[in-house]
Design an enzyme around this catalytic site. Structure first.
Site, PDB file in Angstrom:
ATOM      1  N   HIS A   1     -33.718 -11.119 -19.784  1.00 22.94           N
ATOM      2  CA  HIS A   1     -33.364 -12.215 -18.868  1.00 22.94           C
ATOM      3  C   HIS A   1     -34.600 -12.831 -18.228  1.00 22.94           C
ATOM      4  O   HIS A   1     -34.705 -14.051 -18.108  1.00 22.94           O
ATOM      5  CB  HIS A   1     -32.422 -11.684 -17.791  1.00 22.94           C
ATOM      6  CG  HIS A   1     -32.123 -12.675 -16.707  1.00 22.94           C
ATOM      7  ND1 HIS A   1     -31.281 -13.752 -16.881  1.00 22.94           N
ATOM      8  CD2 HIS A   1     -32.568 -12.767 -15.424  1.00 22.94           C
ATOM      9  CE1 HIS A   1     -31.212 -14.455 -15.769  1.00 22.94           C
ATOM     10  NE2 HIS A   1     -31.984 -13.879 -14.865  1.00 22.94           N
TER      11      HIS A   1
ATOM     12  N   CYS B   1       0.847  -1.194   0.000  1.00 24.57           N
ATOM     13  CA  CYS B   1       0.000   0.000   0.000  1.00 24.57           C
ATOM     14  C   CYS B   1       0.882   1.243   0.000  1.00 24.57           C
ATOM     15  O   CYS B   1       1.825   1.366   0.804  1.00 24.57           O
ATOM     16  CB  CYS B   1      -0.912  -0.006   1.219  1.00 24.57           C
ATOM     17  SG  CYS B   1      -1.948   1.475   1.363  1.00 24.57           S
TER      18      CYS B   1
ATOM     19  N   CYS C   1     -38.833  -5.863  -7.184  1.00 24.08           N
ATOM     20  CA  CYS C   1     -38.110  -5.993  -8.458  1.00 24.08           C
ATOM     21  C   CYS C   1     -36.730  -6.599  -8.267  1.00 24.08           C
ATOM     22  O   CYS C   1     -35.943  -6.156  -7.419  1.00 24.08           O
ATOM     23  CB  CYS C   1     -37.999  -4.623  -9.117  1.00 24.08           C
ATOM     24  SG  CYS C   1     -37.061  -4.621 -10.641  1.00 24.08           S
TER      25      CYS C   1
ATOM     26  N   CYS D   1       0.806   3.821   6.029  1.00 22.10           N
ATOM     27  CA  CYS D   1       0.193   2.495   5.999  1.00 22.10           C
ATOM     28  C   CYS D   1       1.237   1.440   5.634  1.00 22.10           C
ATOM     29  O   CYS D   1       1.749   0.742   6.491  1.00 22.10           O
ATOM     30  CB  CYS D   1      -0.978   2.464   5.021  1.00 22.10           C
ATOM     31  SG  CYS D   1      -1.828   0.855   4.966  1.00 22.10           S
TER      32      CYS D   1
ATOM     33  N   CYS E   1      -2.573 -19.122  -1.337  1.00 18.75           N
ATOM     34  CA  CYS E   1      -3.714 -18.267  -0.973  1.00 18.75           C
ATOM     35  C   CYS E   1      -4.774 -19.105  -0.284  1.00 18.75           C
ATOM     36  O   CYS E   1      -5.115 -20.211  -0.731  1.00 18.75           O
ATOM     37  CB  CYS E   1      -4.303 -17.609  -2.219  1.00 18.75           C
ATOM     38  SG  CYS E   1      -3.180 -16.448  -3.035  1.00 18.75           S
TER      39      CYS E   1
ATOM     40  N   CYS F   1      -1.619  -9.643  -0.864  1.00 21.19           N
ATOM     41  CA  CYS F   1      -1.486 -10.528  -2.022  1.00 21.19           C
ATOM     42  C   CYS F   1      -2.365 -10.034  -3.175  1.00 21.19           C
ATOM     43  O   CYS F   1      -3.534  -9.685  -2.978  1.00 21.19           O
ATOM     44  CB  CYS F   1      -1.867 -11.954  -1.636  1.00 21.19           C
ATOM     45  SG  CYS F   1      -1.826 -13.131  -3.010  1.00 21.19           S
TER      46      CYS F   1
ATOM     47  N   CYS G   1     -18.107  -5.964  -9.623  1.00 22.24           N
ATOM     48  CA  CYS G   1     -17.121  -5.233  -8.810  1.00 22.24           C
ATOM     49  C   CYS G   1     -17.119  -5.657  -7.349  1.00 22.24           C
ATOM     50  O   CYS G   1     -16.338  -5.125  -6.555  1.00 22.24           O
ATOM     51  CB  CYS G   1     -17.392  -3.731  -8.898  1.00 22.24           C
ATOM     52  SG  CYS G   1     -18.925  -3.193  -8.073  1.00 22.24           S
TER      53      CYS G   1
END
Length: 304
Positions: free
Chosen positions: A188, A91, A164, A96, A114, A101, A152
């Site tokens: 869809h 970072c 909805c 900081c 990992c 990873c 994201c």
């Protein structure tokens, strides 16, 4: 050409920026308001700074090479393009310096591979464990109401009331289905996937198959009935509608009675000529499309 009161537009922008709905859309249409207009309309410098920060964060979130520092109280972004082979990131925020990873986005682990991600309320597959005998049943509403954007991974919360299921992420703009968490198009919910526009969960396999069989078997009768109703309605309805519209317009104008009668008559005669063409196009295009969908998409879905 869309117009708004300046004070109302300023308040609209304040709310949009405060709720991180950036870029801000026009109040009347989906077009985005340009950044220089937002800066010109927002009087508060703090809100203008927030607007710029949200714009930048949305751009970074949409970039697949961006990694966010996992340290608490640190939201620094690291542009990590081409770092897959050397996954140790640092970072760059002053004070900081956390190492993490590139692949798993967790603190750096030089001694092992990992670790698999820990399920949380934000993951679609995360479900609370069943309580042991005698324990209180946990409230499942939170686990069902919080999911992540499939593009994201932003946290999305939705009231679990069967409303909805077409969701639009305000961070990256991804359009996705709340039930299956897949990026979707506007058709869809018309596909035989079991996802419904409204509802708390997708249809079961049995219900989906029964509905598809009903569509395949009942399509000829339903299409014939719909075409039989549509043909006279369109053929007769268009001349009546046009005659009433022209009559109302001519009454508001300064036309004489003879001119009004002539305009109404000509519009009705023209509509009588055009309406069979519109009817033929509607039936000739709509019926093959429906038949293709039912005996193409639905039948293929049944075979799978």
């Amino acid at each position: 050409s869309h117009r708004s009161c300046r004070g109302c537009l300023q308040q609209y922008l304040r709310l949009a920026v405060t709720e991180s709905r950036v870029p801000v859309a026009c109040p009347h249409c989906p077009a985005a308001i340009q950044p220089h207009d937002v800066h010109r309309l927002l009087p508060e410098p703090a809100l203008r700074d927030k607007y710029e920060e949200f714009l930048l964060r949305r751009l970074l979130v949409a970039d697949p090479g961006t990694r966010w520092c996992p340290a608490p109280d640190c939201s620094y972004a690291v542009l990590a393009h081409g770092c897959a082979e050397c996954p140790r990131l640092t970072c760059g925020r002053e004070g900081c310096g956390t190492e993490f990873c590139y692949h798993c986005r967790q603190p750096w682990h030089p001694e092992g591979p990992c670790a698999p991600p820990t399920p949380s309320l934000a993951t679609p597959s995360a479900q609370p464990e069943e309580p042991a005998h005698g324990e209180a049943t946990p409230d499942r509403a939170e686990a069902e109401d919080i999911k992540v954007c499939p593009r994201c991974s932003a946290f999305i919360m939705k009231i679990n009331d069967g409303s909805c299921n077409r969701m639009n992420c305000t961070v990256c703009g991804c359009l996705f289905c709340w039930l299956c968490l897949q990026e979707i198009s506007d058709v869809h919910f018309l596909s035989p996937s079991g996802c419904t526009f409204w509802g708390k969960r997708p249809w079961s396999r049995t219900r989906r198959i029964l509905w598809q069989l009903g569509m395949v078997l009942g399509a000829p009768m339903v299409i014939s009935l719909a075409a039989g109703v549509a043909v006279p309605v369109i053929t007769i309805g268009i001349p009546i509608y046009m005659g009433r519209k022209v009559l109302a317009a001519s009454r508001r104008s300064s036309l004489s009675g003879c001119q009004q009668c002539l305009s109404v008559t000509s519009s009705v005669l023209l509509s009588l000529f055009v309406s069979p063409i519109i009817t033929a196009l509607t039936v000739g295009v709509g019926v093959p499309l429906v038949l293709t969908y039912v005996y193409g998409t639905v039948v293929l879905s049944l075979c799978r």
